[in-house]
Write a protein that holds these residues in place. Structure first.
Motif, mmCIF file in Angstrom:
data_model
loop_
_atom_site.group_PDB
_atom_site.id
_atom_site.type_symbol
_atom_site.label_atom_id
_atom_site.label_comp_id
_atom_site.label_asym_id
_atom_site.label_seq_id
_atom_site.Cartn_x
_atom_site.Cartn_y
_atom_site.Cartn_z
ATOM 1 N N ALA A 49 0.837 -1.207 0.109
ATOM 2 C CA ALA A 49 0.011 0.290 -0.135
ATOM 3 C C ALA A 49 0.962 1.368 0.048
ATOM 4 O O ALA A 49 0.286 2.426 -0.312
ATOM 5 C CB ALA A 49 -0.758 0.019 0.999
ATOM 6 N N GLU A 50 1.983 1.147 0.445
ATOM 7 C CA GLU A 50 3.018 2.285 0.167
ATOM 8 C C GLU A 50 3.321 2.783 -1.169
ATOM 9 O O GLU A 50 3.715 2.016 -1.819
ATOM 10 C CB GLU A 50 4.472 1.783 1.158
ATOM 11 N N PRO A 51 3.187 4.015 -1.189
ATOM 12 C CA PRO A 51 3.561 4.549 -2.525
ATOM 13 C C PRO A 51 4.801 4.257 -3.023
ATOM 14 O O PRO A 51 5.798 4.313 -1.965
ATOM 15 C CB PRO A 51 3.368 6.034 -2.216
ATOM 16 N N ALA A 74 11.635 5.085 3.906
ATOM 17 C CA ALA A 74 11.044 6.005 4.759
ATOM 18 C C ALA A 74 9.523 5.647 5.379
ATOM 19 O O ALA A 74 9.012 6.199 6.199
ATOM 20 C CB ALA A 74 10.994 7.415 3.991
ATOM 21 N N SER A 75 8.912 4.654 4.421
ATOM 22 C CA SER A 75 7.575 4.190 4.808
ATOM 23 C C SER A 75 7.661 2.899 5.365
ATOM 24 O O SER A 75 6.327 2.443 5.869
ATOM 25 C CB SER A 75 6.780 4.214 3.317
ATOM 26 N N GLN A 76 8.631 2.550 6.014
ATOM 27 C CA GLN A 76 8.529 1.221 6.687
ATOM 28 C C GLN A 76 8.662 1.438 8.339
ATOM 29 O O GLN A 76 8.674 2.685 8.728
ATOM 30 C CB GLN A 76 10.068 0.465 6.536
ATOM 31 N N LYS A 77 8.125 0.285 8.849
ATOM 32 C CA LYS A 77 7.753 0.570 10.188
ATOM 33 C C LYS A 77 9.091 1.046 11.101
ATOM 34 O O LYS A 77 10.185 0.871 10.585
ATOM 35 C CB LYS A 77 7.679 -0.938 10.611
ATOM 36 N N PRO A 78 8.701 1.501 11.992
ATOM 37 C CA PRO A 78 9.799 2.480 12.872
ATOM 38 C C PRO A 78 10.829 1.323 13.402
ATOM 39 O O PRO A 78 12.000 1.856 13.469
ATOM 40 C CB PRO A 78 8.997 3.045 14.089
ATOM 41 N N ALA A 79 10.567 0.241 13.943
ATOM 42 C CA ALA A 79 11.591 -0.904 14.255
ATOM 43 C C ALA A 79 12.683 -0.965 13.223
ATOM 44 O O ALA A 79 13.714 -1.436 13.338
ATOM 45 C CB ALA A 79 10.910 -2.270 14.455
ATOM 46 N N ARG A 87 21.910 5.995 13.277
ATOM 47 C CA ARG A 87 23.213 6.000 12.440
ATOM 48 C C ARG A 87 23.397 7.287 11.829
ATOM 49 O O ARG A 87 24.390 7.439 11.159
ATOM 50 C CB ARG A 87 23.494 4.787 11.814
ATOM 51 N N GLY A 88 22.336 8.192 11.603
ATOM 52 C CA GLY A 88 22.407 9.119 10.785
ATOM 53 C C GLY A 88 22.575 8.939 9.433
ATOM 54 O O GLY A 88 22.509 9.802 8.532
ATOM 55 N N ILE A 89 21.599 7.774 8.856
ATOM 56 C CA ILE A 89 21.430 7.353 7.651
ATOM 57 C C ILE A 89 20.044 7.987 7.066
ATOM 58 O O ILE A 89 19.100 7.864 7.985
ATOM 59 C CB ILE A 89 21.533 5.862 7.572
ATOM 60 N N ASP A 90 20.010 8.719 6.175
ATOM 61 C CA ASP A 90 18.756 9.367 5.790
ATOM 62 C C ASP A 90 17.812 8.314 5.128
ATOM 63 O O ASP A 90 18.115 7.944 3.852
ATOM 64 C CB ASP A 90 19.149 10.555 4.512
ATOM 65 N N THR A 91 16.803 8.143 5.922
ATOM 66 C CA THR A 91 15.913 6.920 5.131
ATOM 67 C C THR A 91 15.020 7.365 4.114
ATOM 68 O O THR A 91 14.516 6.783 3.337
ATOM 69 C CB THR A 91 14.941 6.312 6.254
#
Length: 193
Positions: A49-51, A74-79, A87-91
Protein backbone atom coordinates in the motif's frame (compact mmCIF):
# COMPACT_ATOMS: atom_id res chain seq x y z
CA UNK A 1 9.94 -18.02 -17.22
CA UNK A 2 8.96 -14.39 -17.22
CA UNK A 3 10.23 -11.79 -14.75
CA UNK A 4 7.91 -8.83 -14.45
CA UNK A 5 7.75 -5.82 -12.12
CA UNK A 6 4.25 -5.28 -10.82
CA UNK A 7 2.90 -2.00 -9.49
CA UNK A 8 -0.55 -0.57 -8.84
CA UNK A 9 -3.49 -2.88 -9.56
CA UNK A 10 -1.28 -5.70 -10.88
CA UNK A 11 0.61 -5.69 -7.59
CA UNK A 12 -2.61 -5.79 -5.57
CA UNK A 13 -3.82 -8.80 -7.56
CA UNK A 14 -0.62 -10.70 -6.62
CA UNK A 15 -1.07 -10.32 -2.84
CA UNK A 16 -2.46 -13.80 -2.19
CA UNK A 17 0.23 -15.46 -4.29
CA UNK A 18 2.96 -13.52 -2.45
CA UNK A 19 1.45 -14.44 0.93
CA UNK A 20 1.46 -18.14 -0.04
CA UNK A 21 5.06 -17.91 -1.24
CA UNK A 22 6.18 -16.24 1.98
CA UNK A 23 4.60 -18.98 4.09
CA UNK A 24 6.18 -21.74 1.99
CA UNK A 25 9.69 -20.33 1.63
CA UNK A 26 10.05 -18.73 5.06
CA UNK A 27 9.15 -22.06 6.71
CA UNK A 28 12.64 -23.16 5.60
CA UNK A 29 15.83 -22.47 7.52
CA UNK A 30 17.03 -19.86 8.46
CA UNK A 31 13.63 -18.21 8.97
CA UNK A 32 11.72 -21.24 10.27
CA UNK A 33 8.60 -19.08 10.16
CA UNK A 34 5.23 -20.53 11.06
CA UNK A 35 2.95 -18.22 9.14
CA UNK A 36 -0.77 -17.91 8.61
CA UNK A 37 -2.65 -16.79 5.53
CA UNK A 38 -4.53 -14.10 7.50
CA UNK A 39 -1.35 -12.51 8.90
CA UNK A 40 0.49 -12.78 5.60
CA UNK A 41 -2.32 -11.20 3.62
CA UNK A 42 -2.46 -8.25 6.04
CA UNK A 43 1.34 -7.85 6.06
CA UNK A 44 1.62 -7.91 2.28
CA UNK A 45 -1.30 -5.49 1.85
CA UNK A 46 0.34 -3.05 4.27
CA UNK A 47 3.70 -3.32 2.50
CA UNK A 48 2.36 -2.81 -1.01
CA UNK A 49 0.00 0.00 0.00
CA UNK A 50 2.98 2.31 0.43
CA UNK A 51 3.51 4.61 -2.56
CA UNK A 52 6.54 3.54 -4.55
CA UNK A 53 6.31 -0.13 -3.61
CA UNK A 54 7.10 -2.70 -6.27
CA UNK A 55 6.83 -6.44 -6.54
CA UNK A 56 9.08 -8.30 -8.96
CA UNK A 57 7.35 -11.54 -9.91
CA UNK A 58 8.77 -14.68 -11.46
CA UNK A 59 6.04 -16.33 -13.49
CA UNK A 60 5.87 -19.81 -14.91
CA UNK A 61 2.95 -19.31 -17.24
CA UNK A 62 0.29 -17.61 -15.10
CA UNK A 63 1.65 -18.99 -11.83
CA UNK A 64 3.79 -16.77 -9.59
CA UNK A 65 6.67 -19.02 -8.43
CA UNK A 66 8.84 -16.32 -6.92
CA UNK A 67 8.64 -12.72 -5.83
CA UNK A 68 10.72 -9.93 -4.39
CA UNK A 69 9.50 -6.64 -2.95
CA UNK A 70 10.96 -3.17 -2.55
CA UNK A 71 9.65 0.04 -1.06
CA UNK A 72 10.94 3.43 0.09
CA UNK A 73 12.55 2.94 3.52
CA UNK A 74 10.92 6.10 4.88
CA UNK A 75 7.58 4.29 4.74
CA UNK A 76 8.74 1.20 6.68
CA UNK A 77 7.93 0.41 10.30
CA UNK A 78 9.81 2.36 12.98
CA UNK A 79 11.59 -0.83 14.14
CA UNK A 80 13.27 -1.00 10.74
CA UNK A 81 13.91 2.72 10.31
CA UNK A 82 15.15 3.51 13.83
CA UNK A 83 18.53 1.74 13.75
CA UNK A 84 19.35 3.45 10.45
CA UNK A 85 18.19 6.88 11.59
CA UNK A 86 20.14 6.51 14.84
CA UNK A 87 23.25 6.09 12.67
CA UNK A 88 22.43 9.25 10.75
CA UNK A 89 21.38 7.41 7.59
CA UNK A 90 18.79 9.40 5.65
CA UNK A 91 15.93 6.93 5.22
CA UNK A 92 14.34 9.33 2.74
CA UNK A 93 17.13 8.43 0.28
CA UNK A 94 17.06 4.70 1.00
CA UNK A 95 15.08 1.84 -0.53
CA UNK A 96 14.22 -1.22 1.52
CA UNK A 97 14.23 -4.64 -0.11
CA UNK A 98 11.71 -6.86 1.63
CA UNK A 99 11.42 -10.52 0.90
CA UNK A 100 12.96 -12.41 -1.96
CA UNK A 101 11.19 -15.76 -2.14
CA UNK A 102 11.48 -18.44 -4.80
CA UNK A 103 10.22 -22.00 -4.84
CA UNK A 104 13.11 -24.52 -4.56
CA UNK A 105 12.67 -26.04 -8.02
CA UNK A 106 13.29 -22.62 -9.65
CA UNK A 107 16.50 -21.75 -7.78
CA UNK A 108 19.91 -21.63 -9.44
CA UNK A 109 18.57 -20.20 -12.71
CA UNK A 110 19.56 -16.55 -12.26
CA UNK A 111 16.16 -15.41 -10.98
CA UNK A 112 17.65 -14.08 -7.73
CA UNK A 113 19.94 -11.79 -9.75
CA UNK A 114 16.99 -10.56 -11.77
CA UNK A 115 15.12 -9.82 -8.53
CA UNK A 116 18.00 -7.60 -7.40
CA UNK A 117 18.42 -5.99 -10.85
CA UNK A 118 14.75 -5.01 -11.02
CA UNK A 119 14.54 -3.76 -7.43
CA UNK A 120 17.74 -1.72 -7.82
CA UNK A 121 16.33 -0.19 -11.01
CA UNK A 122 13.13 0.74 -9.14
CA UNK A 123 15.19 2.27 -6.31
CA UNK A 124 17.29 4.32 -8.73
CA UNK A 125 14.14 5.39 -10.57
CA UNK A 126 12.75 6.68 -7.27
CA UNK A 127 15.94 8.67 -6.63
CA UNK A 128 17.30 6.45 -3.86
CA UNK A 129 20.99 6.77 -3.08
CA UNK A 130 21.24 3.32 -1.50
CA UNK A 131 19.36 0.07 -0.98
CA UNK A 132 19.24 -2.16 2.07
CA UNK A 133 17.68 -5.30 3.42
CA UNK A 134 17.74 -7.17 6.71
CA UNK A 135 18.62 -10.83 7.10
CA UNK A 136 17.87 -13.06 10.08
CA UNK A 137 20.87 -13.99 12.22
CA UNK A 138 20.97 -17.59 13.47
CA UNK A 139 23.80 -19.28 15.36
CA UNK A 140 26.01 -21.56 13.24
CA UNK A 141 25.13 -24.48 15.51
CA UNK A 142 21.35 -23.98 15.34
CA UNK A 143 19.73 -27.41 15.80
CA UNK A 144 17.45 -26.98 12.75
CA UNK A 145 20.21 -25.89 10.38
CA UNK A 146 20.33 -28.44 7.54
CA UNK A 147 23.73 -29.91 6.69
CA UNK A 148 23.21 -28.72 3.09
CA UNK A 149 22.43 -25.10 4.07
CA UNK A 150 24.43 -22.43 2.23
CA UNK A 151 24.10 -18.86 3.51
CA UNK A 152 23.40 -16.20 0.89
CA UNK A 153 26.21 -13.95 2.15
CA UNK A 154 28.53 -14.65 -0.82
CA UNK A 155 25.72 -13.93 -3.30
CA UNK A 156 24.87 -10.65 -1.58
CA UNK A 157 28.54 -9.64 -1.40
CA UNK A 158 28.99 -10.29 -5.15
CA UNK A 159 25.99 -8.03 -5.72
CA UNK A 160 27.83 -5.22 -3.90
CA UNK A 161 26.02 -5.42 -0.54
CA UNK A 162 27.84 -5.50 2.77
CA UNK A 163 26.63 -6.01 6.32
CA UNK A 164 26.79 -2.79 8.31
CA UNK A 165 28.69 -3.55 11.51
CA UNK A 166 26.40 -3.34 14.53
CA UNK A 167 23.37 -2.29 12.50
CA UNK A 168 20.80 -4.79 13.75
CA UNK A 169 17.09 -4.62 14.43
CA UNK A 170 14.70 -7.09 16.04
CA UNK A 171 11.64 -8.61 14.43
CA UNK A 172 9.31 -11.01 16.21
CA UNK A 173 7.67 -14.03 14.65
CA UNK A 174 6.70 -17.52 15.66
CA UNK A 175 9.23 -20.17 14.71
CA UNK A 176 7.96 -23.59 13.73
CA UNK A 177 7.27 -25.43 16.96
CA UNK A 178 7.29 -22.33 19.18
CA UNK A 179 4.32 -21.64 21.43
CA UNK A 180 4.59 -17.87 20.90
CA UNK A 181 6.45 -15.22 18.92
CA UNK A 182 10.02 -14.38 19.90
CA UNK A 183 12.31 -11.58 18.72
CA UNK A 184 14.98 -12.47 16.16
CA UNK A 185 17.99 -10.29 15.37
CA UNK A 186 18.08 -8.99 11.79
CA UNK A 187 21.36 -7.78 10.27
CA UNK A 188 21.19 -4.85 7.83
CA UNK A 189 23.06 -5.09 4.53
CA UNK A 190 23.55 -1.95 2.43
CA UNK A 191 24.68 -0.96 -1.06
CA UNK A 192 25.24 2.51 -2.48
CA UNK A 193 23.47 2.86 -5.83
Amino acid sequence: MEIRTLTGQDLLQAIDALADLRIAVFAEYPYLYEGSAAYEGAYVREFVAEPGSVLVAALDGDRIVGAATASPMASQKPAFRAPLEERGIDTGRLFYFGESVLLPEYRGQGIGHRFFDEREAAARGAGAAAACFASVMRPADHPLRPASYRPHDAFWTRRGYAPVEGLVTQLAWKDRGEAAESAKPMQFWLKRL
